[in-house]
Structure formats: structure tokens, C-alpha cells
Design an enzyme around this catalytic site. Structure first.
Site, PDB file in Angstrom:
ATOM      1  N   ASP A   1       0.865  -1.155   0.000  1.00  0.00           N
ATOM      2  CA  ASP A   1       0.000   0.000   0.000  1.00  0.00           C
ATOM      3  C   ASP A   1       0.921   1.230   0.000  1.00  0.00           C
ATOM      4  OD1 ASP A   1      -3.213   0.578   1.632  1.00  0.00           O
ATOM      5  OD2 ASP A   1      -2.114   1.748   0.137  1.00  0.00           O
TER       6      ASP A   1
HETATM    7  C1  GLC Z   1      -4.332   4.274  -0.153  1.00  0.00           C
HETATM    8  C2  GLC Z   1      -5.218   3.105   0.226  1.00  0.00           C
HETATM    9  C3  GLC Z   1      -5.295   2.040  -0.824  1.00  0.00           C
HETATM   10  C4  GLC Z   1      -5.213   2.690  -2.192  1.00  0.00           C
HETATM   11  C5  GLC Z   1      -3.807   3.254  -2.337  1.00  0.00           C
HETATM   12  C6  GLC Z   1      -3.612   3.973  -3.670  1.00  0.00           C
HETATM   13  O1  GLC Z   1      -3.593   4.689   0.951  1.00  0.00           O
HETATM   14  O2  GLC Z   1      -4.967   2.470   1.469  1.00  0.00           O
HETATM   15  O3  GLC Z   1      -6.521   1.323  -0.631  1.00  0.00           O
HETATM   16  O4  GLC Z   1      -5.474   1.735  -3.200  1.00  0.00           O
HETATM   17  O5  GLC Z   1      -3.476   4.127  -1.268  1.00  0.00           O
HETATM   18  O6  GLC Z   1      -4.412   5.114  -3.721  1.00  0.00           O
END
Ligand code: GLC
Length: 728
Positions: A268
Site C-alpha cells: 500500500d
Molecule cells: C491508499 C489506500 C489504498 C489505495 C492506495 C492507492 O492509501 O490504502 O486502498 O489503493 O493508497 O491510492
């Protein structure tokens, strides 16, 4: 040595050709390309960067394998040209985006889509969203979010499919299939247990045991991976002291060795770098070593991989073979998506808001709406003079909900706009936004009510109040919304409340001040027409709660598939207002409940009313004893005993009465939507293989244990009378 006859050679060549399936062909291409790559180029593929002018330069240098948050087709093509035409090996970029519940056309929140209990509809919506996204150059979405959510204080309950593993699994599978059907790679997230954050506070610690993970949190991921999910995202949380992004047991032992996942694992956002804050890595270089050795292939925005991996390989801290495996997973995905053949997006072929997609979004909004109360005020007679009030009546941006990055508010059709088509509407907002505490508008709304036959109050949450990092310690309606409802009640006119929110709010007191309540988890672009059709009876509500509705936030976490405890509630407990003065220490009994809010939720999982009524009868099994390889055949009659043609979601629950570990008091195992004419009775059934009663037991074996079971078929998780059977 005997030479091979010509015939044998031909047969062998044919067998070899057959054996070289597309998969093998892709693997051959991957190996061929990998063999030409320098270590720096390999690491470049493992680096994911978010939008910005730096992308073109990084792409030209072969230092980025994927980008996110770049959605303009021309910009995407510019980055892609730099990668394909300027970098040494011309490896195309994998373009990603959070297409969570729609791209341009916004569908109901995933929690709302789960309320439809209609996987086929959800799959259709995912395909429609993928068509729009792919036409803009997006080839990878960070969806479906499969986090089991048992605590609505956690703002991200909005993005998942609620509290039940079976519903979650079917919704996730539907989205993966829908995306895939239109060439969009999915990403199952967040692996794992993120929704069990202590206190419902986002990013907080979780303490799930392996057995909880295997019985509750893994199943949806496994089903989605078996359905072909191409990628998986690690979660921010630490579980049992180990951040998921550095958890080798999760990312290699389980994911690769036990489940055979051959897709790609991405972190993430900076979740690798955050292991320093967790106190699990001493610095970014150490975090990089941990995450890549745990099994993470691609680094989203920590810059750790591109900054330190080459050094770590040279220091012998990371084997180049691990880098090769990660790059294989990345290249294999790019070949499978056809990026090498077609890296560019046709800037003149962008699809958005076409009729089919809008129709699918409207249907999803219709089916996701949950009727929680109706004293008969609904449906409203067309042409009635109604006062429309409340901060969510005409809030095109809020109506889309969280994670609607690319939705355009100007395309949202609000309830106010739609209701004007069917009713004689007076409009007084009452409050400007959901947190508004001013009373002036309420006074105006109250005055306007005198001119109306009925009142529809639109309340709920602004989009920002749910979603990532947006936890709440109180789930009551914000601002003066409850006051607005109460003021409308005081007019003596029939009051209908429509809630648009990202989570189940604690609306018990608001229920008392209205004749009917329709609950919509932010319904998206077409929420207005859907709600107007539901309020006027053109459509009949069929949604069911995918998550338990609490009386107070203090009851969290509360979910239907809990274990029983040794002192379960008896339903006869004494509540606060009934406790005698100077009551004796043990006079209230000793069972599991709250003195102030009792034991049960406001509404259980699977609950939802209709304009008609349904009755279940003649529930029967084809046997009372089953072997472990048996199939349980359940039959029942479902009658529409009211005046409206309508759809009911029948649900099948099971309880394993005694296990080598305690078992949930109920588990959803089947459900189906049945559309019946007024007065119609259908004889229906479900089949449930005994093997689906398996669980991870005291020996950590996945098995069905012999013994007594109960089975319900009902319209929600609290109703019904069980039938008994045994497994031998
Ligand atoms: C965010 C979220 C994740 C998302 C990623 C890209 O922090 O936790 O679900 O897909 O970053 O935006």
C-alpha cells in the site's frame, strides 16, 4: 541409438505445440526479456510512482514499472511513449488507479453494492466501470477491497462488503470477474485484517489469531485469487506485531506456497517505509530489505526499492533471484494485459456515462437501498405536494461518496432533481451540509412544511466523513440533522427520512421521529432517480444490511456471526432505567449485555423491509443425517403476502453446535434473490455441500467435524426457526 521416425517426431512436435499454451508462451517471453535486463532495470520495474511531471523522465530511464493517479489519456500516452520509445528495453508502464465503485459513472459504494446481495449485478457494474477506466488508459485497479468490517467507527467500512465472509467472497469474486471481462486487472486488498483495527481507528493495531485469519479474513482473498485476481495489496496494519508488508508468513508461506498465487504483490502507499514508524525496521533501507524478502514485488511510493535494492543485492542482503521472481510477476502481468502489443490509449475513444453504464448504476442504486422502517407512509403517491429538505437532498458531490476520484459531480442526478419529475416539490435545504449546526434553515423548513402533504428529509454524511483515515467515535447524525428530523416530526406531517452515508450510523432516535426510513450507502451518480423511483413505488426496496446496525457506537464491535460466550444474553436482562435503587450486586444476573443499550443491535445483518411482506414456510431437509461428502438439499416455500410485486433475498444460515473450537452462532452459507408477484408463492431450494461446513479447528486442520447442526432459511440473520441435522 535408433533414430526417431518422422511420424514420432511429428507427434512430439504437435504435443510440444499443444503444451505451449499461451501461459507457456508468456513465460517464455518473460524469461527472454528478463535475461536482457540489468539489475537496475529490473528494480525499475518494481518501482511504482504517483502522478506528476517526474513520470516521463523516470519512464525514459526505465526506473518506473507502474504509475498511479495519472488519468488523462494524453498524459498517460506521454509517459508510455517515454517508456516504450526512449528507455533501453521499451518495457511499457502499467497504469493504475483506484477504480473502487466506478470511474466516471459512480456506482453505489461497495458497501451499498453488497446490500444488493446480487453478485451478478455487481459483476455487471464492475465490467461497466472497467470499460470506462480502460478507455482512459487505466489497466489496473486497486479493487476489490475485501476487508471484513465489524466496526463502523472505521471509515473504510464504506469500501468493503461488510461483516460476512461469504457475502464478501461472492462480491469480491464478482468484481474480479467483471473487471477482467473488460481488460482491467484487479487488486485484492488489503491483505490482511486491516478492518479489525483496535477501536475502529484506521491504521491501528490488530490482534487476529491464525485461526481467525483462516476462518474469517482469508476466505474472500482465496476465492478472489481462485477467480483470477491478478494482484494483491498488502495492508497498513501490523497483526500480532508484524506489519503485513513485512510478513513473510502471509506473503510467501500462505500466498505463494499454500495458495499458489502467481500474481503480483504491491505494497500500500509507502506501507514499506511505514515499517520504520511501526518500529519494525530501523530505516528505509532496512524496511526495503524486509518487504522484498517477505514477498512484496512492487513498492508503491516509498522510494525504497529504487533507492536501496541495488545496494542490498550487492551487500548480499537480497538475492537477485528474489528480484527476478518479482520482475517475473510484474512482466507476466504486463504480457497478459497485452501492454507490449498495445501500450497506448486511443485518446479519441474515451467512454463515459453511456446509457448502459448509467442504467447499471441506477439499478445498483435501486437494489442497494435498504428500507429500515415503514409505517405505511411509503410509497408516496405521485403528484403529492412534498417538502424536500435536508443537506443531502441536492448534494451532487457528497452523493458519490468516498473513493470517487474521477466521478464528476455535474453528472450526478440528485434526489431533488429526480423527485421534481414525479412530485410537486417544495425545497428548503434546512441545513447546508451534514455538519451544519445552524437553526435558521430549520425554521424555514418548518414553515414550508405547512404547505406540504408529506416531508422527505435527506440526511447522512458528507463524503469526507467516511473512507480512509476517517474514523468516528460517535456514529450519530452530525450537526443539527437529528434536530431537523425532529422539527419535521413536530409539524405532524408524514415524515420520510432518506440517509446517504458511508457507514451504518446510529439512527435509533431518528427512526422514532419518522414514519419511514430508506438507507442508502452513498448511491452514486444515479442515486437520485433510483431514490425517486423507490419513494414513489415504481421500484420496491430490496436491499439487506451487509453490516450490523448498532444502537450506539459503544456496542462496537458487534456482528451477527459471533461466538456464544459462556454467559449468552437471555433476553430478560434488566436495563438501566429499570434497575432498582440499591440493587444487590448480582441481582441483575450475570450475562453478556450492556446495562444501557442491551444486547442486540438496532438492525441485524441481512435485514431489510419491502413494501410487501414475505413469509417462509415448509422448510425441510432431504435428510437429517449427512456424511462428510454429502450434499444438504433444503426446500422451502416463500410467499409474497402483501400487495406489491417485489424481490426478497432469502438467506441460509448454519450453526455448528459443538466444535473443537467454539463456532459462530450463525454463518451465512447461501442466499438468493426471489422476485414474486403479490400473492405468489414459490417453492424454492438451496444445495449446500457438507464440505462447506469445514473450518480450521483446534488442530489447525481444515475439516468438517461430526455432530449436530442447525439450519435456518429466513429474510435476515435474526429471524426464523432452525431445523436440525447431524454430520456423521
Ligand atoms: C491508499 C489506500 C489504498 C489505495 C492506495 C492507492 O492509501 O490504502 O486502498 O489503493 O493508497 O491510492
Amino acid at each position: 541409438m535408433r533414430t526417431m521416425t518422422k511420424h514420432t517426431a511429428l507427434v512430439l512436435a504437435a504435443m510440444l505445440a499443444l503444451a505451449c499454451s499461451p501461459k507457456d508462451e508468456i513465460d517464455r517471453k518473460v524469461e527472454d526479456l528478463l535475461s536482457k535486463m540489468t539489475l537496475h532495470e529490473k528494480i525499475g520495474q518494481m518501482n511504482q510512482l504517483s502522478g506528476g511531471e517526474w513520470l516521463v523522465e523516470s519512464a525514459a530511464k526505465g526506473e518506473v514499472g507502474s504509475i498511479l493517479n495519472c488519468v488523462d489519456p494524453a498524459e498517460i500516452n506521454a509517459v508510455q511513449r517515454a517508456a516504450v520509445e526512449d528507455s533501453r528495453l521499451g518495457i511499457p508502464i502499467l497504469v493504475s488507479r483506484d477504480v473502487i465503485h466506478g470511474f466516471r459513472t459512480i456506482f453505489p459504494l461497495p458497501l451499498g453494492q453488497a446490500a444488493t446481495f446480487d453478485p451478478a449485478l455487481v459483476e455487471k457494474g464492475a465490467a461497466a466501470s472497467a470499460r470506462e477506466a480502460v478507455s482512459s488508459g487505466i489497466k489496473w485497479t486497486f479493487s476489490p477491497m475485501l476487508d471484513i468490517a465489524r466496526d463502523p467507527r472505521w471509515g473504510r467500512v464504506a469500501e468493503g462488503s461488510g461483516e460476512d465472509p461469504y457475502l464478501d467472497a461472492l462480491m469480491g469474486e464478482a468484481m474480479v470477474k467483471g473487471y477482467r471481462s473488460e481488460g482491467l486487472a484487479s487488486c485484492v486488498k488489503h491483505f490482511v485484517g486491516y478492518g479489525a483495527a483496535e477501536g475502529g481507528r484506521d491504521y491501528n493495531t490488530t490482534g487476529l489469531t491464525e485461526r481467525m485469519l483462516r476462518n474469517v479474513y482469508f476466505p474472500a482473498f482465496k476465492r478472489a485469487i481462485d477467480a483470477g485476481a491478478e494482484t494483491l495489496m498488502t495492508s497498513f496494519n501490523e497483526n500480532d506485531g508484524i506489519p503485513s508488508t513485512g510478513n513473510r508468513w502471509l506473503l510467501t508461506d500462505i500466498l505463494r506456497n499454500e495458495w499458489g498465487f502467481d500474481g503480483m504483490v504491491v505494497t500500500d502507499w509507502n506501507s514499506s517505509g511505514e515499517m520504520v514508524a511501526h518500529g519494525f525496521a530501523s530505516d528505509l533501507k532496512h524496511a526495503t530489505e524486509i518487504s522484498v524478502n517477505a514477498g512484496v514485488d512492487m513498492d508503491m511510493m516509498s522510494y525504497g526499492y529504487i533507492s536501496f535494492l541495488e545496494e542490498l543485492v550487492k551487500d548480499g542482503k537480497v538475492k537477485e533471484s528474489r528480484i527476478d521472481d518479482a520482475v517475473r510477476n510484474i512482466l507476466r502481468l504486463k504480457f497478459r494485459l497485452g501492454l507490449f502489443e498495445n501500450p497506448y490509449v486511443d485518446e479519441n475513444a474515451v467512454i463515459a456515462y453511456d446509457g448502459e453504464t448509467l442504467a447499471a448504476a441506477r439499478q445498483a442504486a435501486v437494489e442497494s437501498a435498504i428500507l429500515l422502517k415503514n409505517d405505511g407512509v411509503l410509497p408516496l403517491a405521485k403528484g403529492m405536494k412534498i417538502l424536500v429538505t435536508g443537506p443531502l437532498a441536492d448534494a451532487p458531490y457528497e452523493q458519490m461518496g468516498t473513493w470517487a476520484f474521477d466521478g464528476e459531480a455535474e453528472h450526478t442526478v440528485t434526489p431533488l432533481a429526480a423527485l421534481k419529475e414525479s412530485f410537486n416539490v417544495i425545497y428548503e435545504p434546512g441545513l447546508a451540509y451534514s455538519r451544519d449546526n445552524s437553526m435558521a434553515g430549520i425554521v424555514k423548513a418548518r414553515q414550508a412544511a405547512s404547505r406540504a402533504d408529506a416531508i422527505v428529509v435527506f440526511v447522512g454524511e458528507e463524503a469526507i466523513l467516511s473512507g480512509e483515515a476517517h474514523s468516528l467515535s460517535s456514529l450519530d447524525l452530525q450537526g443539527a440533522q437529528s434536530g431537523l428530523i425532529s422539527a419535521m416530526k413536530s409539524t405532524g406531517k408524514p415524515v420520510v427520512v432518506v440517509v446517504m452515508a458511508g457507514r451504518p450510523l446510529t439512527i435509533e432516535r431518528d427512526l422514532a421521529n419518522c414514519g419511514a426510513m430508506l438507507y442508502c450507502f452513498h448511491p452514486g451518480t444515479m442515486g437520485g432517480p433510483a431514490i425517486a423511483d423507490l419513494l414513489s413505488g415504481v421500484e420496491v426496496p430490496s436491499g439487506k444490511t451487509p453490516i450490523t446496525f448498532l444502537r450506539t457506537a459503544g456496542q462496537a464491535p458487534m456482528y451477527y456471526n459471533h461466538t456464544n460466550s459462556g454467559r449468552p444474553n437471555t433476553g430478560t436482562e434488566t436495563l438501566l432505567e429499570d434497575i432498582p435503587i440499591a440493587a444487590g450486586q448480582t441481582s441483575l444476573g450475570c450475562t453478556s449485555y450492556y446495562l444501557d443499550s442491551g444486547y442486540g443491535p438496532l438492525f441485524p445483518f441481512g435485514y431489510g423491509l419491502s413494501y410487501t411482506t414475505f413469509e417462509y414456510s415448509n422448510i425441510s431437509l432431504d435428510s437429517t443425517r449427512y456424511g462428510k461428502d454429502g450434499i444438504i438439499k433444503v426446500e422451502f416455500d416463500l410467499s409474497n403476502t402483501g400487495k406489491y410485486d417485489a424481490t426478497e433475498t432469502a438467506q441460509l444460515y448454519v450453526r455448528d453446535l459443538v466444535g473443537s473450537v467454539t463456532r459462530p452462532v450463525k454463518e451465512l452459507k447461501r442466499f438468493g434473490r426471489f422476485t414474486l408477484k403479490a400473492g405468489e408463492t414459490v417453492h424454492a431450494g438451496f444445495e449446500l455441500p457438507v464440505s462447506e461446513l469445514a473450518f480450521w479447528n483446534s488442530e489447525m486442520e481444515y475439516t468438517v467435524e461430526e455432530g449436530a447442526f442447525q439450519l435456518w432459511v429466513a429474510g435476515n440473520s435474526a429471524d426464523g426457526t432452525p431445523v436440525e441435522f447431524t454430520v456423521e
